[in-house]
Design an enzyme around this catalytic site. Structure first.
Site, PDB file in Angstrom:
ATOM      1  CD  GLU A  63      -3.132  -0.674   0.145  1.00  0.00           C
ATOM      2  OE1 GLU A  63      -2.810  -0.611  -1.049  1.00  0.00           O
ATOM      3  OE2 GLU A  63      -4.279  -0.479   0.553  1.00  0.00           O
ATOM      4  CB  THR A  78      -5.644   6.043  -2.422  1.00  0.00           C
ATOM      5  OG1 THR A  78      -6.462   4.957  -2.847  1.00  0.00           O
ATOM      6  CG2 THR A  78      -5.670   6.112  -0.909  1.00  0.00           C
TER       7      THR A  78
END
Ligand code: HSE
Length: 307
Positions: free
Chosen positions: A128, A181
């Site tokens: 991530e 994101t």
């Protein structure tokens, strides 16, 4: 074990009130990945289908995670990886998380299952970080543990697997736009008012109590996000219309899936889920924006071994 094929599920992070701390895994959508042991050490990606992703092994989330684990485990073999993306990156359904979590899981299987789910979550969080600059745990832990999870603490990492009421269903609509994101995190407030924090943490407590007691009314009343959703919903065309359509058709609540643009609704039972699906579909058809939708159960197993 020389070879493994796995399914890594899509995930809904935040689940409205639990920014960066709640997540759930879905059954209907996910990626498939294969891992083959090679004599040559290191990782190579031999095929990517379903999305236009980099073959650069340091920049690709999946290979970056494989590489990190092989190095840490001092493995005497390498891995050849294939990735089939079952859904689009930038959808808000944890696409990078599925790659990262799948990579951690598959590599661990070829290593003889030496790492715990918590350790795999930490490896996947590294993925991530590669993807968006922040080692977020909500999507990856949901993919690895399955079901509904709470990231109780980041330092040290503590994941709590929550119960899932049997009739809980997810309806999701993915308007065909991509939101990074990183961009969706840039619009968030740096500070929040104490009274808003009180509302938000009370809702997190309510939602979790509802899951433990099968109390769908409590789940519905608690599925409210007064902090992140107001800051992000402007990035998602016709968000309020979708939310209203879902609620009018009987959804327990609706919100942004992860960082969007996918919007999810939670429902009690298949009949209501189908009605909510139809209602959202009718309302979004009028917008002229392409979209995809699905209905899913909560995926209790997380990552599944296919072969
Ligand atoms: N919790 C993260 C966020 C999930 O909302 O930014 C990113 O998919």
């Amino acid at each position: 074990m020389e070879y493994i094929k796995i399914f890594a599920p899509a995930t809904v992070a935040n689940v409205s009130c639990g920014f960066d701390s709640l997540g759930l895994a879905v059954d209907a959508v996910g990626d498939e990945m294969t891992f083959t042991k090679t004599v040559e050490k290191g990782v190579k990606i031999t095929n990517i289908t379903g999305a236009d992703l980099t073959y650069n092994v340091d920049e690709n989330v999946a290979s970056a995670v494989v590489q990190k684990i092989l190095k840490e485990a001092n493995a005497d073999f390498g891995i050849a990886l294939t990735i089939h993306k079952g859904y689009a990156p930038g959808s808000g359904l944890g696409s990078s998380a599925a790659s990262a979590a799948g990579a951690a899981f598959g590599t661990n299987q070829l290593l003889g299952n030496i790492y715990s789910e918590l350790a795999l979550t930490k490896f996947a969080m590294f993925g991530e970080e590669v993807a968006c600059g922040t080692p977020i745990a909500d999507n990856v832990s949901a993919a690895i543990y399955g079901g509904f999870v709470l990231v109780r603490s980041y330092h040290p990492l503590e994941i709590v697997k929550l119960p899932v009421p049997s009739e809980l269903r997810i309806v999701a609509i993915h308007p065909q736009i991509a939101i990074k994101t990183k961009d969706a995190r840039a619009v968030l407030p740096e500070e929040i008012a104490l009274k808003d924090a009180v509302t938000q943490w009370a809702n997190v407590g309510g939602l979790i109590s509802g899951l433990y007691t099968d109390d769908y009314n409590l789940i519905s009343n608690s599925l409210v996000d007064i902090i992140v959703e107001p800051a992000r919903k402007g990035l998602i065309p016709f968000f309020d219309d979708v939310k209203n359509s879902a609620k009018k058709a009987g959804a327990l609540g609706a919100g942004i899936s992860g960082s969007g643009p996918t919007i999810f609704a939670l429902c009690k039972g298949d009949t209501i889920a189908k009605n909510v699906y139809k209602s959202i579909q009718e309302s979004y058809k009028k917008t002229g924006i392409d979209f995809e939708m699905f209905i899913s159960k909560v995926n209790q197993e997380g990552i599944k071994i296919l072969k």
